[in-house]
Design an enzyme around this catalytic site. Sequence first.
Site, PDB file in Angstrom:
ATOM      1  N   GLY A 115       0.803  -1.212   0.000  1.00 43.16           N
ATOM      2  CA  GLY A 115       0.000   0.000   0.000  1.00 43.16           C
ATOM      3  C   GLY A 115       0.834   1.259   0.000  1.00 43.16           C
ATOM      4  N   ARG A 116       2.125   1.084   0.292  1.00 45.75           N
ATOM      5  CA  ARG A 116       2.997   2.269   0.274  1.00 45.75           C
ATOM      6  C   ARG A 116       4.424   1.864  -0.072  1.00 45.75           C
ATOM      7  NH1 ARG A 116       4.695   3.762   6.322  1.00 45.75           N
ATOM      8  NH2 ARG A 116       4.414   1.750   7.285  1.00 45.75           N
ATOM      9  N   LYS A 136       9.869   2.350   0.054  1.00 40.31           N
ATOM     10  CA  LYS A 136       8.774   2.313   1.026  1.00 40.31           C
ATOM     11  C   LYS A 136       8.417   3.750   1.382  1.00 40.31           C
ATOM     12  CE  LYS A 136       7.517   0.264   5.482  1.00 40.31           C
ATOM     13  NZ  LYS A 136       7.957  -0.672   6.532  1.00 40.31           N
ATOM     14  N   ASP A 148      -2.281   6.819   2.947  1.00 41.74           N
ATOM     15  CA  ASP A 148      -1.747   7.842   2.049  1.00 41.74           C
ATOM     16  C   ASP A 148      -0.521   7.363   1.265  1.00 41.74           C
ATOM     17  OD1 ASP A 148       0.131   7.720   4.030  1.00 41.74           O
ATOM     18  OD2 ASP A 148      -0.044   9.810   4.659  1.00 41.74           O
ATOM     19  N   ARG A 206       6.039 -13.174   1.231  1.00 43.61           N
ATOM     20  CA  ARG A 206       5.648 -13.402   2.620  1.00 43.61           C
ATOM     21  C   ARG A 206       4.694 -14.585   2.699  1.00 43.61           C
ATOM     22  NH1 ARG A 206       5.202  -7.599   3.727  1.00 43.61           N
ATOM     23  NH2 ARG A 206       6.238  -6.677   1.936  1.00 43.61           N
ATOM     24  N   ASP A 275       1.578 -11.362   7.053  1.00 40.67           N
ATOM     25  CA  ASP A 275       2.136 -10.556   5.956  1.00 40.67           C
ATOM     26  C   ASP A 275       3.484  -9.974   6.340  1.00 40.67           C
ATOM     27  OD1 ASP A 275       0.147  -9.186   7.691  1.00 40.67           O
ATOM     28  OD2 ASP A 275       0.955  -7.383   6.764  1.00 40.67           O
ATOM     29  N   ASN A 276       3.865 -10.124   7.598  1.00 43.73           N
ATOM     30  CA  ASN A 276       5.173  -9.638   8.035  1.00 43.73           C
ATOM     31  C   ASN A 276       6.119 -10.790   8.336  1.00 43.73           C
ATOM     32  OD1 ASN A 276       4.400  -6.975   7.767  1.00 43.73           O
ATOM     33  ND2 ASN A 276       3.748  -6.785   9.889  1.00 43.73           N
ATOM     34  N   ASP A 285       9.908  -5.449   8.471  1.00 44.37           N
ATOM     35  CA  ASP A 285       8.937  -4.487   9.032  1.00 44.37           C
ATOM     36  C   ASP A 285       9.201  -4.119  10.487  1.00 44.37           C
ATOM     37  OD1 ASP A 285       7.678  -3.972   6.734  1.00 44.37           O
ATOM     38  OD2 ASP A 285       5.683  -4.513   7.413  1.00 44.37           O
TER      39      ASP A 285
END
Length: 522
Positions: A115-116, A136, A148, A206, A275-276, A285
Amino acid sequence: MTLRRAQRRRSGKLGALATPGSSALPASLFTFDNSYARELPGFYVAWQPAAVPAPRLLRLNAALAEELGLDAQALAAPDGVQVLAGNRVPEGASPLAQAYAGHQFGGFSPQLGDGRALLLGEVMDRHGRRRDIALKGSGRTPFSRGGDGKAAVGPVLREYLIGEAMQALGIPTTRALAAVATGEAVQRERALPGAVLTRVAASHVRVGTFQFFAARGQHDDVRRLADYVIARHDPDLAAAPDRYLGLLRRVAQRQAALIAQWMNVGFIHGVMNTDNMTISGETIDYGPCAYMESYDPEAVFSSIDHGGRYAYRNQPLIARWNLARLAETLLPLLAVDGVTPDDAVAQVTEVIDAFPAWYDAHWRAGQRAKLGLQTAQPEDAALADDWLALLHAQQVDFTLAWRHLADAADAGERRAEPLRDLFVDRAAADAWLQRWRARSDAEGADTSARAAAMRAVNPIVIPRNHLVEEALAAAADHDDLAPFERLLDAVTQPFTERAGFERYAEPAPRELTAGYRTFCGT
Ligand code: AMP
Ligand code: MG
Protein backbone atom coordinates in the site's frame (compact mmCIF):
# COMPACT_ATOMS: atom_id res chain seq x y z
CA MET A 1 -11.37 -8.67 -6.68
CA THR A 2 -8.85 -9.67 -9.31
CA LEU A 3 -5.69 -7.68 -9.65
CA ARG A 4 -6.58 -6.41 -13.07
CA ARG A 5 -9.90 -5.16 -11.82
CA ALA A 6 -8.20 -3.58 -8.81
CA GLN A 7 -5.91 -1.73 -11.15
CA ARG A 8 -8.72 -0.61 -13.47
CA ARG A 9 -10.99 0.41 -10.69
CA ARG A 10 -8.44 2.39 -8.75
CA SER A 11 -5.97 3.70 -11.25
CA GLY A 12 -8.31 6.37 -12.57
CA LYS A 13 -8.66 7.81 -9.12
CA LEU A 14 -5.00 7.39 -8.33
CA GLY A 15 -3.66 8.42 -11.68
CA ALA A 16 -3.35 12.01 -10.67
CA LEU A 17 -1.28 11.08 -7.65
CA ALA A 18 1.09 8.78 -9.43
CA THR A 19 3.70 10.58 -11.47
CA PRO A 20 5.42 8.32 -13.96
CA GLY A 21 9.18 8.37 -13.93
CA SER A 22 10.64 10.78 -16.42
CA SER A 23 14.13 11.05 -17.80
CA ALA A 24 16.27 7.96 -17.87
CA LEU A 25 19.44 7.78 -15.79
CA PRO A 26 22.80 6.25 -16.53
CA ALA A 27 22.30 2.52 -16.83
CA SER A 28 25.12 2.04 -14.35
CA LEU A 29 23.01 2.98 -11.30
CA PHE A 30 21.41 -0.49 -11.03
CA THR A 31 21.81 -3.55 -13.18
CA PHE A 32 18.32 -4.89 -12.76
CA ASP A 33 17.16 -8.40 -13.52
CA ASN A 34 13.51 -8.44 -12.57
CA SER A 35 12.43 -12.03 -12.12
CA TYR A 36 9.28 -11.21 -10.14
CA ALA A 37 7.96 -8.87 -12.81
CA ARG A 38 8.94 -11.28 -15.57
CA GLU A 39 7.86 -14.60 -14.13
CA LEU A 40 4.83 -13.72 -12.05
CA PRO A 41 2.41 -11.58 -14.07
CA GLY A 42 -0.86 -11.46 -12.15
CA PHE A 43 0.94 -11.29 -8.81
CA TYR A 44 1.36 -7.53 -8.78
CA VAL A 45 0.23 -4.25 -10.24
CA ALA A 46 2.76 -2.30 -12.29
CA TRP A 47 2.83 1.13 -10.74
CA GLN A 48 4.85 4.32 -10.52
CA PRO A 49 6.15 6.13 -7.46
CA ALA A 50 4.65 9.49 -6.61
CA ALA A 51 6.70 12.64 -7.14
CA VAL A 52 7.86 14.50 -4.04
CA PRO A 53 8.80 18.18 -3.83
CA ALA A 54 12.27 18.38 -2.31
CA PRO A 55 14.28 15.17 -1.95
CA ARG A 56 17.20 15.34 0.42
CA LEU A 57 19.42 12.43 1.32
CA LEU A 58 19.36 11.66 5.03
CA ARG A 59 21.57 8.61 4.94
CA LEU A 60 23.07 6.34 2.33
CA ASN A 61 24.30 2.90 3.34
CA ALA A 62 27.60 2.96 1.47
CA ALA A 63 28.71 -0.44 2.77
CA LEU A 64 25.49 -2.07 1.58
CA ALA A 65 25.74 -0.23 -1.76
CA GLU A 66 29.20 -1.73 -2.17
CA GLU A 67 27.90 -5.21 -1.30
CA LEU A 68 25.21 -4.78 -3.94
CA GLY A 69 27.77 -3.72 -6.52
CA LEU A 70 26.29 -0.21 -6.71
CA ASP A 71 28.07 3.10 -7.07
CA ALA A 72 27.49 4.81 -3.72
CA GLN A 73 28.69 8.15 -5.03
CA ALA A 74 26.27 8.07 -7.93
CA LEU A 75 23.42 7.18 -5.59
CA ALA A 76 24.28 10.08 -3.28
CA ALA A 77 24.52 12.55 -6.20
CA PRO A 78 21.41 14.62 -7.04
CA ASP A 79 20.24 12.29 -9.82
CA GLY A 80 20.65 9.29 -7.50
CA VAL A 81 18.68 10.98 -4.74
CA GLN A 82 15.86 11.66 -7.23
CA VAL A 83 15.71 7.92 -7.77
CA LEU A 84 15.82 7.12 -4.05
CA ALA A 85 12.96 9.58 -3.52
CA GLY A 86 10.84 8.02 -6.26
CA ASN A 87 10.97 11.10 -8.50
CA ARG A 88 12.72 9.22 -11.25
CA VAL A 89 12.49 5.59 -12.15
CA PRO A 90 15.94 4.24 -12.96
CA GLU A 91 16.63 2.49 -16.22
CA GLY A 92 15.84 -1.19 -16.12
CA ALA A 93 13.40 -0.91 -13.22
CA SER A 94 9.93 -2.39 -13.44
CA PRO A 95 8.24 -0.80 -10.44
CA LEU A 96 5.38 -2.83 -9.06
CA ALA A 97 3.18 -3.20 -6.02
CA GLN A 98 3.01 -6.80 -4.83
CA ALA A 99 -0.29 -8.41 -3.91
CA TYR A 100 -0.55 -10.15 -0.57
CA ALA A 101 -3.07 -10.99 2.11
CA GLY A 102 -2.47 -11.63 5.77
CA HIS A 103 -3.69 -12.55 9.19
CA GLN A 104 -3.45 -9.39 11.25
CA PHE A 105 -3.72 -10.07 14.98
CA GLY A 106 -5.41 -13.33 14.09
CA GLY A 107 -8.03 -11.93 11.73
CA PHE A 108 -7.74 -12.58 8.01
CA SER A 109 -7.52 -9.70 5.54
CA PRO A 110 -7.81 -11.16 2.04
CA GLN A 111 -6.28 -8.11 0.40
CA LEU A 112 -3.41 -6.10 1.85
CA GLY A 113 -0.59 -5.72 -0.62
CA ASP A 114 2.02 -3.02 -1.02
CA GLY A 115 0.00 0.00 0.00
CA ARG A 116 3.00 2.27 0.27
CA ALA A 117 5.86 0.32 -1.23
CA LEU A 118 7.09 -0.48 -4.71
CA LEU A 119 9.55 -3.09 -5.78
CA LEU A 120 11.84 -1.30 -8.25
CA GLY A 121 13.61 -4.44 -9.31
CA GLU A 122 16.23 -7.01 -8.39
CA VAL A 123 20.00 -6.93 -8.53
CA MET A 124 22.59 -9.64 -8.08
CA ASP A 125 24.93 -8.70 -5.23
CA ARG A 126 28.68 -9.31 -5.09
CA HIS A 127 28.07 -12.75 -3.61
CA GLY A 128 25.74 -13.71 -6.45
CA ARG A 129 22.63 -13.41 -4.30
CA ARG A 130 19.48 -11.92 -5.80
CA ARG A 131 18.27 -8.92 -3.76
CA ASP A 132 15.10 -6.86 -4.06
CA ILE A 133 15.42 -3.08 -4.21
CA ALA A 134 12.16 -1.50 -3.04
CA LEU A 135 10.92 1.93 -2.08
CA LYS A 136 8.77 2.31 1.03
CA GLY A 137 6.70 5.46 1.44
CA SER A 138 6.61 6.09 -2.30
CA GLY A 139 2.93 7.01 -2.52
CA ARG A 140 -0.43 5.37 -2.97
CA THR A 141 -0.98 2.19 -4.93
CA PRO A 142 -4.09 0.16 -5.74
CA PHE A 143 -3.48 -1.56 -2.40
CA SER A 144 -3.43 1.57 -0.26
CA ARG A 145 -7.01 1.23 0.99
CA GLY A 146 -7.46 4.29 3.24
CA GLY A 147 -3.74 5.02 3.58
CA ASP A 148 -1.75 7.84 2.05
CA GLY A 149 1.07 5.61 0.85
CA LYS A 150 3.61 7.75 2.65
CA ALA A 151 6.14 7.29 5.42
CA ALA A 152 7.55 9.73 7.95
CA VAL A 153 11.17 10.50 8.77
CA GLY A 154 11.02 8.96 12.26
CA PRO A 155 9.75 5.50 11.30
CA VAL A 156 11.98 5.43 8.21
CA LEU A 157 15.07 6.11 10.30
CA ARG A 158 13.86 3.58 12.89
CA GLU A 159 13.69 0.91 10.21
CA TYR A 160 17.13 1.92 8.96
CA LEU A 161 18.65 1.82 12.43
CA ILE A 162 17.06 -1.38 13.73
CA GLY A 163 17.77 -3.23 10.51
CA GLU A 164 21.45 -2.31 10.66
CA ALA A 165 21.58 -3.26 14.34
CA MET A 166 20.07 -6.65 13.54
CA GLN A 167 22.56 -7.14 10.73
CA ALA A 168 25.44 -6.31 13.07
CA LEU A 169 24.04 -8.77 15.63
CA GLY A 170 24.17 -11.45 12.95
CA ILE A 171 20.38 -11.75 12.64
CA PRO A 172 18.88 -12.16 9.14
CA THR A 173 17.13 -8.95 8.16
CA THR A 174 15.99 -6.72 5.36
CA ARG A 175 18.21 -3.65 5.23
CA ALA A 176 18.06 -0.02 4.33
CA LEU A 177 20.05 1.22 1.39
CA ALA A 178 18.96 4.81 1.89
CA ALA A 179 16.66 7.19 3.69
CA VAL A 180 15.56 10.31 1.86
CA ALA A 181 13.50 13.20 3.22
CA THR A 182 10.82 14.26 0.76
CA GLY A 183 10.28 17.86 1.81
CA GLU A 184 6.61 17.03 2.13
CA ALA A 185 4.49 16.92 5.30
CA VAL A 186 2.81 13.64 6.15
CA GLN A 187 -0.34 13.89 8.21
CA ARG A 188 -0.46 11.55 11.19
CA GLU A 189 -1.68 12.56 14.65
CA ARG A 190 0.22 15.69 13.74
CA ALA A 191 2.04 16.77 10.60
CA LEU A 192 5.39 14.98 10.29
CA PRO A 193 8.23 15.36 7.82
CA GLY A 194 7.92 12.76 5.08
CA ALA A 195 10.56 10.29 3.94
CA VAL A 196 11.18 7.35 1.65
CA LEU A 197 13.17 4.29 2.64
CA THR A 198 14.97 2.14 0.10
CA ARG A 199 14.67 -1.41 1.37
CA VAL A 200 16.83 -4.33 0.33
CA ALA A 201 15.54 -7.87 0.86
CA ALA A 202 16.38 -11.41 -0.18
CA SER A 203 12.82 -11.21 -1.46
CA HIS A 204 9.59 -9.62 -0.30
CA VAL A 205 7.55 -12.81 -0.60
CA ARG A 206 5.65 -13.40 2.62
CA VAL A 207 3.38 -16.03 4.09
CA GLY A 208 0.64 -13.57 3.17
CA THR A 209 1.63 -13.71 -0.51
CA PHE A 210 0.68 -17.40 -0.55
CA GLN A 211 -2.50 -16.63 1.36
CA PHE A 212 -3.61 -14.06 -1.21
CA PHE A 213 -3.94 -16.68 -3.94
CA ALA A 214 -4.97 -19.59 -1.74
CA ALA A 215 -7.87 -17.57 -0.32
CA ARG A 216 -9.15 -17.03 -3.87
CA GLY A 217 -8.88 -20.70 -4.71
CA GLN A 218 -6.17 -19.90 -7.30
CA HIS A 219 -4.15 -22.99 -6.54
CA ASP A 220 -2.25 -22.89 -9.82
CA ASP A 221 -0.99 -19.47 -8.78
CA VAL A 222 0.03 -20.83 -5.38
CA ARG A 223 2.00 -23.45 -7.30
CA ARG A 224 3.62 -20.81 -9.53
CA LEU A 225 4.57 -18.82 -6.47
CA ALA A 226 5.93 -21.89 -4.71
CA ASP A 227 8.00 -22.80 -7.78
CA TYR A 228 9.27 -19.23 -7.96
CA VAL A 229 10.40 -19.09 -4.32
CA ILE A 230 11.93 -22.56 -4.52
CA ALA A 231 14.00 -21.43 -7.51
CA ARG A 232 14.94 -18.26 -5.67
CA HIS A 233 15.52 -19.42 -2.09
CA ASP A 234 15.82 -23.19 -2.17
CA PRO A 235 17.02 -24.10 -5.67
CA ASP A 236 18.33 -27.45 -4.47
CA LEU A 237 14.70 -28.52 -3.93
CA ALA A 238 13.61 -27.70 -7.47
CA ALA A 239 13.79 -31.24 -8.81
CA ALA A 240 12.58 -32.98 -5.65
CA PRO A 241 9.25 -34.80 -5.99
CA ASP A 242 8.18 -33.52 -2.55
CA ARG A 243 9.45 -30.01 -3.14
CA TYR A 244 6.41 -28.18 -1.75
CA LEU A 245 6.62 -30.02 1.53
CA GLY A 246 10.36 -29.40 1.39
CA LEU A 247 9.71 -25.68 0.95
CA LEU A 248 7.44 -25.63 4.00
CA ARG A 249 10.12 -27.43 6.00
CA ARG A 250 12.80 -24.95 4.90
CA VAL A 251 10.67 -21.92 5.71
CA ALA A 252 9.89 -23.40 9.13
CA GLN A 253 13.55 -24.13 9.78
CA ARG A 254 14.59 -20.63 8.80
CA GLN A 255 11.94 -19.14 11.05
CA ALA A 256 12.97 -21.43 13.91
CA ALA A 257 16.52 -20.14 13.63
CA LEU A 258 15.40 -16.54 13.24
CA ILE A 259 12.99 -16.40 16.17
CA ALA A 260 15.55 -18.11 18.41
CA GLN A 261 17.98 -15.33 17.56
CA TRP A 262 15.38 -12.69 18.34
CA MET A 263 14.68 -14.30 21.70
CA ASN A 264 18.34 -14.47 22.60
CA VAL A 265 18.82 -10.73 22.10
CA GLY A 266 15.51 -9.73 23.68
CA PHE A 267 13.96 -8.50 20.44
CA ILE A 268 10.21 -8.10 20.26
CA HIS A 269 8.94 -7.71 16.71
CA GLY A 270 5.57 -6.40 17.81
CA VAL A 271 3.50 -7.17 14.73
CA MET A 272 4.08 -10.76 13.65
CA ASN A 273 1.19 -10.81 11.23
CA THR A 274 1.48 -13.37 8.44
CA ASP A 275 2.14 -10.56 5.96
CA ASN A 276 5.17 -9.64 8.03
CA MET A 277 6.74 -13.10 7.95
CA THR A 278 9.11 -13.66 5.05
CA ILE A 279 9.70 -16.87 3.15
CA SER A 280 13.42 -16.03 3.05
CA GLY A 281 13.78 -16.02 6.84
CA GLU A 282 14.71 -12.36 7.07
CA THR A 283 13.18 -10.12 9.71
CA ILE A 284 10.92 -7.57 8.01
CA ASP A 285 8.94 -4.49 9.03
CA TYR A 286 10.36 -2.64 12.00
CA GLY A 287 7.20 -0.80 12.95
CA PRO A 288 6.34 -1.24 16.62
CA CYS A 289 9.35 -3.40 17.48
CA ALA A 290 11.43 -2.87 20.61
CA TYR A 291 14.24 -4.43 22.57
CA MET A 292 13.51 -5.59 26.06
CA GLU A 293 15.37 -3.90 28.90
CA SER A 294 14.73 -5.69 32.20
CA TYR A 295 13.85 -9.29 31.52
CA ASP A 296 10.14 -9.97 31.36
CA PRO A 297 8.71 -12.80 29.26
CA GLU A 298 5.37 -10.97 29.11
CA ALA A 299 6.93 -7.83 27.66
CA VAL A 300 4.87 -6.16 24.96
CA PHE A 301 5.39 -2.60 23.77
CA SER A 302 3.03 -2.11 20.85
CA SER A 303 0.17 0.25 21.60
CA ILE A 304 -2.20 -1.78 19.42
CA ASP A 305 -1.31 -5.21 20.86
CA HIS A 306 -3.97 -5.12 23.56
CA GLY A 307 -4.14 -8.84 24.20
CA GLY A 308 -0.37 -9.30 24.21
CA ARG A 309 -0.64 -11.64 21.22
CA TYR A 310 2.86 -10.66 20.11
CA ALA A 311 4.44 -10.52 23.56
CA TYR A 312 8.08 -11.59 23.81
CA ARG A 313 7.41 -15.11 24.98
CA ASN A 314 4.66 -15.73 22.43
CA GLN A 315 6.92 -15.18 19.45
CA PRO A 316 7.84 -18.84 18.84
CA LEU A 317 4.19 -19.85 19.27
CA ILE A 318 3.06 -17.20 16.82
CA ALA A 319 5.73 -18.21 14.33
CA ARG A 320 4.35 -21.73 14.43
CA TRP A 321 0.80 -20.44 14.03
CA ASN A 322 1.86 -18.42 11.00
CA LEU A 323 3.61 -21.43 9.51
CA ALA A 324 0.41 -23.42 9.89
CA ARG A 325 -1.30 -20.75 7.77
CA LEU A 326 1.41 -21.19 5.14
CA ALA A 327 0.95 -24.95 5.32
CA GLU A 328 -2.77 -24.59 4.61
CA THR A 329 -2.06 -22.75 1.39
CA LEU A 330 0.12 -25.63 0.21
CA LEU A 331 -2.36 -28.45 0.90
CA PRO A 332 -3.93 -28.47 -2.61
CA LEU A 333 -0.42 -28.76 -4.06
CA LEU A 334 0.34 -31.75 -1.91
CA ALA A 335 -2.93 -33.63 -2.41
CA VAL A 336 -2.11 -34.88 -5.90
CA ASP A 337 -0.90 -38.12 -7.51
CA GLY A 338 -2.71 -40.41 -5.13
CA VAL A 339 -1.98 -38.36 -2.01
CA THR A 340 -5.32 -37.91 -0.26
CA PRO A 341 -6.26 -34.63 1.38
CA ASP A 342 -5.90 -36.36 4.74
CA ASP A 343 -2.41 -37.54 3.83
CA ALA A 344 -1.51 -33.99 2.83
CA VAL A 345 -2.73 -32.69 6.16
CA ALA A 346 -0.69 -35.35 7.93
CA GLN A 347 2.41 -34.35 5.97
CA VAL A 348 2.23 -30.68 6.83
CA THR A 349 1.22 -31.41 10.41
CA GLU A 350 4.42 -33.34 10.85
CA VAL A 351 6.39 -30.25 9.81
CA ILE A 352 4.39 -27.86 11.95
CA ASP A 353 4.67 -30.21 14.92
CA ALA A 354 8.44 -30.40 14.43
CA PHE A 355 8.78 -26.63 14.65
CA PRO A 356 8.95 -26.36 18.47
CA ALA A 357 11.84 -28.82 18.62
CA TRP A 358 13.70 -26.99 15.83
CA TYR A 359 13.14 -23.71 17.58
CA ASP A 360 14.22 -25.15 20.91
CA ALA A 361 17.43 -26.56 19.46
CA HIS A 362 18.40 -23.15 18.05
CA TRP A 363 17.34 -21.30 21.16
CA ARG A 364 19.17 -23.63 23.52
CA ALA A 365 22.30 -23.64 21.35
CA GLY A 366 22.23 -19.84 21.41
CA GLN A 367 21.84 -19.86 25.17
CA ARG A 368 24.74 -22.25 25.59
CA ALA A 369 26.96 -19.96 23.55
CA LYS A 370 25.82 -17.01 25.62
CA LEU A 371 26.63 -18.99 28.77
CA GLY A 372 30.08 -19.70 27.38
CA LEU A 373 29.50 -23.44 27.08
CA GLN A 374 30.97 -25.42 24.23
CA THR A 375 29.37 -28.76 24.89
CA ALA A 376 25.76 -29.68 25.50
CA GLN A 377 24.86 -31.27 28.82
CA PRO A 378 21.44 -32.34 30.04
CA GLU A 379 21.54 -29.88 32.95
CA ASP A 380 22.16 -26.85 30.70
CA ALA A 381 18.50 -26.14 30.07
CA ALA A 382 17.81 -25.87 33.80
CA LEU A 383 20.88 -23.71 34.26
CA ALA A 384 19.63 -21.31 31.56
CA ASP A 385 16.03 -21.40 32.78
CA ASP A 386 17.11 -20.61 36.34
CA TRP A 387 19.25 -17.74 35.10
CA LEU A 388 16.30 -16.25 33.23
CA ALA A 389 14.04 -16.80 36.23
CA LEU A 390 16.56 -14.91 38.34
CA LEU A 391 16.66 -12.02 35.87
CA HIS A 392 12.88 -11.95 35.81
CA ALA A 393 12.44 -12.08 39.59
CA GLN A 394 14.89 -9.26 40.13
CA GLN A 395 14.02 -7.25 37.02
CA VAL A 396 17.57 -7.30 35.77
CA ASP A 397 18.55 -5.74 32.45
CA PHE A 398 18.66 -8.63 29.97
CA THR A 399 21.50 -7.32 27.81
CA LEU A 400 23.77 -6.20 30.64
CA ALA A 401 23.24 -9.38 32.62
CA TRP A 402 24.53 -11.51 29.76
CA ARG A 403 27.36 -9.13 28.98
CA HIS A 404 28.54 -8.90 32.58
CA LEU A 405 28.36 -12.66 32.80
CA ALA A 406 31.08 -12.64 30.15
CA ASP A 407 33.11 -10.34 32.37
CA ALA A 408 32.53 -12.68 35.29
CA ALA A 409 34.01 -15.50 33.23
CA ASP A 410 37.37 -13.76 33.22
CA ALA A 411 39.04 -15.62 36.04
CA GLY A 412 42.08 -13.38 35.73
CA GLU A 413 40.27 -10.95 37.94
CA ARG A 414 37.05 -12.88 38.49
CA ARG A 415 35.31 -9.69 37.56
CA ALA A 416 31.91 -10.54 38.89
CA GLU A 417 31.18 -7.24 40.59
CA PRO A 418 29.41 -5.48 37.69
CA LEU A 419 27.20 -8.52 37.36
CA ARG A 420 26.47 -8.82 41.09
CA ASP A 421 25.64 -5.11 41.15
CA LEU A 422 22.70 -5.76 38.83
CA PHE A 423 20.98 -7.90 41.46
CA VAL A 424 19.23 -6.80 44.60
CA ASP A 425 19.36 -10.29 46.09
CA ARG A 426 23.02 -11.06 45.63
CA ALA A 427 22.88 -14.32 47.52
CA ALA A 428 20.53 -15.74 44.89
CA ALA A 429 22.84 -14.48 42.14
CA ASP A 430 25.89 -15.97 43.87
CA ALA A 431 24.24 -19.33 44.25
CA TRP A 432 23.49 -19.45 40.54
CA LEU A 433 26.98 -18.19 39.66
CA GLN A 434 28.48 -20.99 41.66
CA ARG A 435 26.55 -23.57 39.63
CA TRP A 436 27.52 -21.86 36.39
CA ARG A 437 31.21 -21.76 37.34
CA ALA A 438 31.18 -25.42 38.27
CA ARG A 439 29.57 -26.25 34.92
CA SER A 440 31.87 -24.08 32.82
CA ASP A 441 35.07 -24.92 34.72
CA ALA A 442 34.39 -28.55 33.91
CA GLU A 443 34.85 -27.62 30.24
CA GLY A 444 38.37 -26.31 30.73
CA ALA A 445 40.46 -23.69 32.40
CA ASP A 446 40.97 -21.21 29.57
CA THR A 447 38.74 -18.56 31.07
CA SER A 448 39.94 -15.67 28.96
CA ALA A 449 39.09 -17.58 25.79
CA ARG A 450 35.67 -18.32 27.30
CA ALA A 451 35.12 -14.67 28.17
CA ALA A 452 36.14 -13.61 24.65
CA ALA A 453 33.78 -16.14 23.09
CA MET A 454 30.97 -14.90 25.32
CA ARG A 455 31.64 -11.27 24.42
CA ALA A 456 31.36 -12.20 20.77
CA VAL A 457 27.75 -13.36 21.27
CA ASN A 458 26.54 -11.16 24.14
CA PRO A 459 26.24 -7.59 22.85
CA ILE A 460 27.15 -4.62 24.98
CA VAL A 461 25.04 -2.32 22.81
CA ILE A 462 21.50 -2.88 21.58
CA PRO A 463 19.26 -0.14 20.16
CA ARG A 464 17.78 0.92 23.48
CA ASN A 465 14.34 2.40 23.11
CA HIS A 466 15.03 5.70 24.84
CA LEU A 467 18.10 6.29 22.67
CA VAL A 468 16.22 5.36 19.51
CA GLU A 469 13.43 7.77 20.40
CA GLU A 470 15.93 10.50 21.25
CA ALA A 471 17.71 10.07 17.90
CA LEU A 472 14.49 9.96 15.87
CA ALA A 473 13.06 13.01 17.64
CA ALA A 474 16.23 15.01 16.96
CA ALA A 475 16.06 14.06 13.28
CA ALA A 476 12.32 14.55 12.79
CA ASP A 477 11.72 17.57 15.01
CA HIS A 478 15.01 19.45 14.77
CA ASP A 479 16.51 18.16 11.55
CA ASP A 480 19.52 17.11 13.60
CA LEU A 481 20.92 13.80 12.38
CA ALA A 482 23.94 13.76 14.68
CA PRO A 483 22.30 11.64 17.42
CA PHE A 484 21.08 9.17 14.77
CA GLU A 485 24.55 8.89 13.22
CA ARG A 486 26.15 8.35 16.61
CA LEU A 487 23.59 5.73 17.64
CA LEU A 488 23.94 3.98 14.29
CA ASP A 489 27.68 3.86 14.89
CA ALA A 490 27.08 2.42 18.37
CA VAL A 491 24.61 -0.30 17.36
CA THR A 492 26.59 -1.44 14.35
CA GLN A 493 29.51 -2.50 16.55
CA PRO A 494 27.42 -4.14 19.24
CA PHE A 495 30.00 -6.52 20.63
CA THR A 496 32.80 -4.00 21.16
CA GLU A 497 33.21 -1.91 24.27
CA ARG A 498 34.36 1.48 23.07
CA ALA A 499 35.48 4.52 25.00
CA GLY A 500 33.00 7.34 24.56
CA PHE A 501 30.08 4.98 23.93
CA GLU A 502 29.28 4.21 27.56
CA ARG A 503 25.86 5.78 27.54
CA TYR A 504 24.74 3.51 24.70
CA ALA A 505 25.17 0.53 27.00
CA GLU A 506 23.13 1.97 29.83
CA PRO A 507 19.53 0.97 30.49
CA ALA A 508 16.82 3.59 30.35
CA PRO A 509 15.56 5.01 33.62
CA ARG A 510 13.04 2.45 34.83
CA GLU A 511 10.09 4.90 34.85
CA LEU A 512 10.69 5.46 31.16
CA THR A 513 10.71 1.78 30.23
CA ALA A 514 7.60 1.04 32.26
CA GLY A 515 5.55 3.46 30.18
CA TYR A 516 7.25 2.80 26.86
CA ARG A 517 4.84 2.21 23.98
CA THR A 518 5.55 1.78 20.32
CA PHE A 519 3.30 2.71 17.45
CA CYS A 520 2.91 1.12 14.04
CA GLY A 521 5.39 2.91 11.83
CA THR A 522 3.01 4.48 9.42
P1 AMP B 1 2.40 -2.94 8.01
O1 AMP B 1 1.67 -2.80 9.31
O2 AMP B 1 3.39 -1.85 7.77
O3 AMP B 1 2.96 -4.29 7.82
O4 AMP B 1 1.30 -2.72 6.90
C1 AMP B 1 0.15 -3.51 6.77
C2 AMP B 1 -0.58 -3.13 5.50
O5 AMP B 1 -1.00 -1.76 5.56
C3 AMP B 1 0.22 -3.25 4.24
O6 AMP B 1 -0.66 -3.64 3.23
C4 AMP B 1 0.73 -1.85 4.02
O7 AMP B 1 1.03 -1.60 2.65
C5 AMP B 1 -0.47 -1.04 4.47
N1 AMP B 1 -0.10 0.31 4.90
C6 AMP B 1 0.54 0.66 6.05
N2 AMP B 1 0.69 1.98 6.12
C7 AMP B 1 0.16 2.51 5.00
C8 AMP B 1 0.01 3.83 4.48
N3 AMP B 1 0.44 4.91 5.14
N4 AMP B 1 -0.60 3.96 3.27
C9 AMP B 1 -1.05 2.91 2.60
N5 AMP B 1 -0.94 1.65 3.03
C10 AMP B 1 -0.34 1.44 4.22
MG1 MG C 1 4.11 -5.22 6.58
